[in-house]
Every structure is written in C-alpha cells, then in structure tokens.
Design a protein around this motif. Structure first.
Motif, mmCIF file in Angstrom:
data_model
loop_
_atom_site.group_PDB
_atom_site.id
_atom_site.type_symbol
_atom_site.label_atom_id
_atom_site.label_comp_id
_atom_site.label_asym_id
_atom_site.label_seq_id
_atom_site.Cartn_x
_atom_site.Cartn_y
_atom_site.Cartn_z
ATOM 1 N N SER A 391 51.911 25.215 6.466
ATOM 2 C CA SER A 391 51.883 24.724 7.866
ATOM 3 C C SER A 391 52.108 25.053 9.170
ATOM 4 N N ASN A 395 52.194 28.530 11.503
ATOM 5 C CA ASN A 395 51.618 28.850 12.784
ATOM 6 C C ASN A 395 52.546 29.180 13.697
ATOM 7 N N PHE A 490 46.856 25.568 11.526
ATOM 8 C CA PHE A 490 46.755 25.437 10.901
ATOM 9 C C PHE A 490 47.326 23.546 11.026
ATOM 10 N N ASP A 491 46.850 22.500 10.607
ATOM 11 C CA ASP A 491 47.413 21.663 10.458
ATOM 12 C C ASP A 491 48.448 21.148 9.535
ATOM 13 N N GLU A 493 50.095 18.851 9.434
ATOM 14 C CA GLU A 493 50.421 17.875 7.846
ATOM 15 C C GLU A 493 50.966 18.015 6.678
ATOM 16 N N PHE A 494 49.848 19.293 6.579
ATOM 17 C CA PHE A 494 50.067 19.677 5.433
ATOM 18 C C PHE A 494 50.859 20.467 4.880
ATOM 19 N N ARG A 495 52.058 20.184 4.166
ATOM 20 C CA ARG A 495 53.168 20.828 3.693
ATOM 21 C C ARG A 495 53.296 21.735 3.391
ATOM 22 N N ASP A 499 45.988 23.369 3.574
ATOM 23 C CA ASP A 499 45.920 24.097 4.493
ATOM 24 C C ASP A 499 45.511 24.975 4.618
ATOM 25 N N ASP A 500 44.851 25.719 3.481
ATOM 26 C CA ASP A 500 43.674 26.462 4.135
ATOM 27 C C ASP A 500 41.943 26.277 3.667
ATOM 28 N N ASP A 502 41.765 23.100 4.692
ATOM 29 C CA ASP A 502 41.175 22.608 5.818
ATOM 30 C C ASP A 502 40.790 23.579 6.629
ATOM 31 N N VAL A 503 41.452 24.164 7.320
ATOM 32 C CA VAL A 503 41.241 25.597 7.751
ATOM 33 C C VAL A 503 39.601 26.398 7.495
ATOM 34 N N ALA A 543 47.870 17.211 -2.034
ATOM 35 C CA ALA A 543 46.610 18.036 -0.500
ATOM 36 C C ALA A 543 45.540 17.815 -0.811
#
Length: 642
Positions: A391, A395, A490-491, A493-495, A499-500, A502-503, A543
């Motif tokens: 993430s 960014n 993107f957050d 926290e999602f390594r 993240d996809d 979440d977005v 995740a």
C-alpha cells in the motif's frame, strides 16, 4: 481509350466513388489462435470482420461457381472484410480461392435432422458424421478459420432435454473437430432465446443478435461479455432488411453496430449478409434483402459505410474508434522481489496502444535483480524505497504520477495492448470513479504452475451488474486521480494484500461507483511454487482479518465477507448449490431468455477454501490408520473438484 474504370460486374454502372481502400493478399503464416478474450494471427490481433456468404442456387455446395466467387471476393476484400461465414461445407476450390484473396472461412455444419436428436442414436451418429467429414475435408487448409458445430437449436428442444445435456452433446462435437483439425477453431452459433446454453469446450462464444437500438445492443453485449468470461465473444449474425427499411437505415444501423462491437471489446462480428441473393430450403428468397450489395452486386449505402470502418492489420482500435479525449494515464507497477516476471510486464507496458501514458516502477526494497531489469527500460520512472509494504508503494506511485488517471498493475502481470483503451473508455463518461478488468492465467509452463493455477484463492472481481463492480482486484484497476486522493489513497496498514478491497469499500461508502470493462485484460502469473502459493494465501488470510476489523459490517458472524454482487472464479461446486435462474418468458417463448445468477453460496466458498483442503489432507492422513474414514477424504476432494 476511355479512362473510366471497368465495372467488376458487367451490369454495374461505372463508378468513380467506390474506391478500393484495402488491398488483399494471400494468407500466410500460422492459423488463428485464441488468447484470452481475443484472437491472434501470429503475434497480431485478428478481429473477425465478416459477412455471411450464400447459400446460392448454383453449385454443389450452394456456393456458386469460381468466376462468381472471384468477383465477390475482390469486392469483399476491397471493403476490408477478412472472414466469410458459410452454411455448407465447401469444396477445395472455394477454400483455395478464399486463401488467394486473404479471406478466412467459418464453416457452419448443418444438421439434417434435429427433432429429439438426443433420443435417436441414428440421428446422433448422422450429426457426428457430418461434423467429422466437414472438419476432415478442410483439415490443415490455411483458409479454414473454424467450424460452427450447429446454429440456433430451438429453445423448446433445449428446455426439453435440459441445457446440461445439450451442452454435453455440443462439446462432444467440438472434440470431433479438434480430432480432425486440431488448429481449427470450434464454436456453436447461439442466439438470445437460448442465451443460457454455454458449452464449455468451444474456443469462443458466439451469438446471432439482431438488436436495432444502440443502448439495448450496448447493454446486451456487456451481458454476453460476462457470460463469455475469459473466452472471446463473436457475433455470428447481425443485419437489417432493406425491403422493410431504407438503405439509409441499414447503413446507419450497421455503422452503429460496428462501432459498438469493437468499442465493446468483442473479438469480431459477422454481418448478414453479403448479397440479397439467397437460396434456402429449395427456394429463392425474394421477400428479404439483408445484403450489403444487391443481387447484381451493386453496392448499397451500408457497403460504403462499413468499408470506411473496417480495421486493416495495421490499424489500432484507438485510431479507428477514437475516444472523446485521451487523458494522460500514469501506470504504476509495485514490485517486491518480482524480477522473475518484471521484464515481461515492462515489455507489455511498452506496447500499449494509447497515445499518452507514463510507467512508474516502485521497487519496494527488492533483494533480487529487479533494479538490473529496470535499468533496461530507461523510459520507466524508477523509484527505489525501503521495504514499507504494497500500500505504501502504491501511494508513492500516486504521489509521483502526473496523469489524470492512475492505473495499477503488478510486476507479475502482462497487460493486453488495448488495456488502457478499454479502461479509459469506461471512465470517460464520468459515471465511475474507478474501473477494473479481468485477469487470466497465462499458459502454464510446468505441472506445478498448472496445479497452482487450478487452486482456489486467485484475485477476482465482484460484479453488481454487467457493467458495475463491487470489487476490482489490485492487479487490474484504475482511478481518477482526484477521487483516489480524496479518500486518502491506500491504507499503509495493508502490507501484502487487502488494500484493493479496502479502497473499493471506501469508494462505495463515499458514494462513488466502480465500473468494469470485461476486455481490459491482464495476464496474471500465479505463484510458481506451492510454497509461494501458501505464503500468498497466508497473506490473504491476514489481510482479510484486518479488513474484518476495519469494515465489520461487510462480514457475517462467522467471519466471511458478505458481498452483494456475484463473485467470478468461484469453484465449480457453486453450480450444485446455487444454480442460476433462467427466465424463459411466457410459455417458454421469451426472445431473450436470460441467465440470472444467485448470490454466492457459503457452501461453495467453504469447499473451495484453503481450510477445507487442509482438513481434507488431515483426515486423509488420519484415515491411513482408521479404515472407516478412508472414503471421507475422497468425498471431500470430489466436492472441491466438482
């Protein structure tokens, strides 16, 4: 001596405005192959741009005579068409002439008897014999594109036998074609009253569709694209009669159709028909006139209109069917130890058919040869950072981007050449804040890769409708830059994953909509070893746990995500628990008998999950010592594979 052009047919008036825009050449090289949603001749995309030809009264195969065919083929090629669909198996002379003029032939194999064909062994044998003889007679010929093993089975017959039995028989005919000519394509020419009939082994899906309103056609093509999933979609027939409609109406409709087909990402279309001359069931048809040319081969308005829109081998979709504008796109590739596949990714990105884009590589602290690979691509903006996770890397790519649209893919992906064209086309009307497309596995190079490709847990899309998504996977997604910045990117926290999702959920919560383009394809390598696959699934599980705490209202009490849309790529056991609903219309007479999928079954997700397979393995190991348990792991494995 007169300078006036010599008419191609004796009774044509000489005309100086016809023009020959396309020059034909004899067929050379490899035959056409299927790759994902498209067809290829060698390394070039092959869009089927066809016309139906015949049947005529003359000739043993109802295809006329060589002199007539030569003159027709010259006109067909001059308009830019590259494919003929015929309704009887041809003689060698016809195929030789077609190859000479650079035309490929799609042969429809007619069934002489259809009534209750699955109940009559003699009829089934006769049908199989017809298909086998047709495929054998054209085997290896460069002009053969493929075979339609049948055309429009009546819906009453399909309902009587059930679609599964009919699909099974059609698939058996496809195998016969492949036995006789392994390089020929094989398909079934379907139509809307049996939309739900989807054979599994055809090379592409094909429908004969006669819709005259642009919005209806566009919506229906989107529907068919999703039914086709990862196979190409071809329209087998489309046309308009010029007895009941004017030539101008026909010209306008076919022009609209042509644009909708290729803007919609189909692999091609076949217009019905080449000429008003038409002979069927022993009768010359006089009360229909669907041809692009009249019986005497004088061109109608549609001939000239379509000839200006056909694609030559060197034309790109964006040149032939331009977008209203072409905003700059920043393509961001995030990589962590992705050197093994990065070269293929960057090479594919260099070949994109889009006029204004940049490529940004964010190397998230790789320890392999990622940087040495990147050095071979000086046009790529290369950013190296310490390992901070996926993430954070996305960014960083967003901050470095200069485009209006930010498109993301992964270092183990290879986008199709028209990837950006289809993504941008979906975003431009302003309906959607984001858009995604499908991802398909490239052909496996070894048994381990094939096994991993067949395992559950691949990234996939979730659709609310044929054109709108609830989730798009991170390997194939694009956003308006302003909207992505508006929700904070993107957050971090999602390594590794999540993240996809979440977005997408944050976009939906903010009132935005997400589009889906079924032709915006990327080829996505799965993991190359079982160990890497297990690590990937472990990351997905972590995740999902994080998503559950951040978006609790999207999960049920058992911890499973509650999707509103249809999840694509579910295990095949889904069809057992939740068969789709088919709308047949009043007394089974609906013109569009549509397939309506039900929401995902939790049972289907259970038997396709990693936990289920781990439990299967555990019970198998225990059953080695406990004999009564030995049947149980076999049943569990069967449920997964079904």
């Amino acid at each position: 001596m007169s300078a006036a052009p010599v008419p191609l047919f004796p009774d044509w008036p000489a005309s100086t405005d016809l023009g020959i825009r396309h020059r034909t050449s004899a067929l050379r090289g490899k035959r056409v192959q299927v790759r994902g949603k498209f067809l290829y001749a060698g390394e070039e995309k092959y869009f089927i741009q066809g016309v139906t030809y015949g049947p005529f009264r003359e000739g043993e195969e109802h295809l006329g005579h060589p002199e007539k065919a030569k003159r027709d083929f010259l006109l067909i090629g001059a308009a830019g068409f590259n494919t003929l669909r015929i309704y009887h198996p041809p003689g060698k002379w016809f195929l030789d002439l077609a190859a000479e003029f650079g035309l490929r032939v799609m042969v429809t194999v007619p069934w002489q008897r259809r009534v209750l064909f699955l109940d009559d062994r003699a009829v089934r044998k006769e049908i199989r014999g017809s298909v086998r003889r047709a495929a054998r007679s054209g085997a290896g010929h460069p002009a053969i594109l493929g075979y339609y093993v049948d055309n429009e089975i009546p819906p009453d017959l399909v309902r009587w036998y059930g679609p599964q039995r009919v699909e099974g028989f059609l698939d058996s005919l496809v195998r016969l074609v492949k036995d006789e000519d392994s390089e020929a394509l094989a398909a079934y020419a379907n139509f809307p009253p049996t939309e739900y009939l989807i054979p599994r082994e055809t090379d592409f899906l094909s429908y004969n569709v006669y819709l005259h309103r642009g919005p209806d056609l566009r919506a229906y093509l989107s529907r068919l694209q999703n039914l086709a999933e990862d196979r190409p979609l071809v329209l087998g027939e489309f046309g308009m009669d010029t007895i009941r409609h004017s030539e101008e109406e026909q010209s306008n409709l076919l022009s609209l159709h042509w644009g909708e087909v290729f803007r919609g990402g189909l692999a091609g279309t076949i217009l019905f028909s080449w000429t008003d001359e038409w002979f069927t069931d022993g009768v010359d048809v006089e009360d229909w006139a669907f041809g692009l040319v009249k019986k005497d081969r004088q061109p109608k308005l549609a001939y000239r209109a379509i000839s200006s829109q056909t694609l030559s081998p060197h034309d790109s979709l964006i040149d032939k069917f331009p977008l209203s504008r072409t905003p700059k796109v920043s393509v961001v590739v995030c990589s962590y130890n992705g050197g093994a596949t990065l070269r293929g990714c960057l090479e594919a990105l260099q070949k994109l058919s889009y006029p204004d884009y940049e490529v940004i590589l964010v190397d998230d602290g790789s320890k392999d040869d990622t940087q040495s690979v990147a050095a071979d691509f000086p046009m790529v903006k290369n950013i190296l950072q310490p390992n901070r996770g996926l993430s954070a890397a996305r960014n960083v790519g967003l901050q470095a981007a200069t485009g209006e649209i930010i498109a993301y893919t992964d270092s183990d992906c290879m986008p199709d050449t028209d990837w950006l064209y289809f993504l941008v086309a979906t975003l431009l009307p302003g309906t959607y804040a984001a858009v995604g497309g499908p991802n398909s596995n490239p052909p496996a190079k070894n048994s381990v890769a094939a096994a991993v490709a067949a395992c559950p847990g691949a990234p996939t899309h979730v659709l609310l409708s044929d054109t709108e998504a609830e989730h798009i996977p991170g390997c194939n997604m694009a956003y308006w830059r302003t909207v992505l910045s508006e929700i904070g990117g993107f957050d971090a926290e999602f390594r590794t994953a999540g993240d996809d999702v979440d977005v997408c959920w944050r976009l939906l919560q903010a009132g935005h909509r997400i589009g889906f383009s079924p032709s915006a394809l990327v080829w996505h390598h799965r993991r190359f070893t079982m160990q890497a696959y297990i690590r990937q699934q472990k990351g997905y599980g972590e995740a999902e746990a994080m998503l559950r705490f951040k978006h609790m209202h999207y999960f049920d009490p058992q911890g499973s995500a509650r999707w509103k849309g249809v999840i694509y790529g579910l295990p095949r056991f889904e069809r057992v628990f939740h068969r789709p609903i088919i709308y047949h219309g009043v007394f089974g007479t609906g013109f569009f008998q549509c397939l309506y999928p039900k929401p995902a079954s939790p049972w289907a997700q259970l038997v396709g999950g990693l936990e289920w397979n781990a439990l299967t393995l555990f019970i198998f190991l225990v059953s080695v010592q406990i004999e009564p348990l030995r049947i149980l792991p076999l049943l569990m494995l069967g449920a997964t594979l079904l």
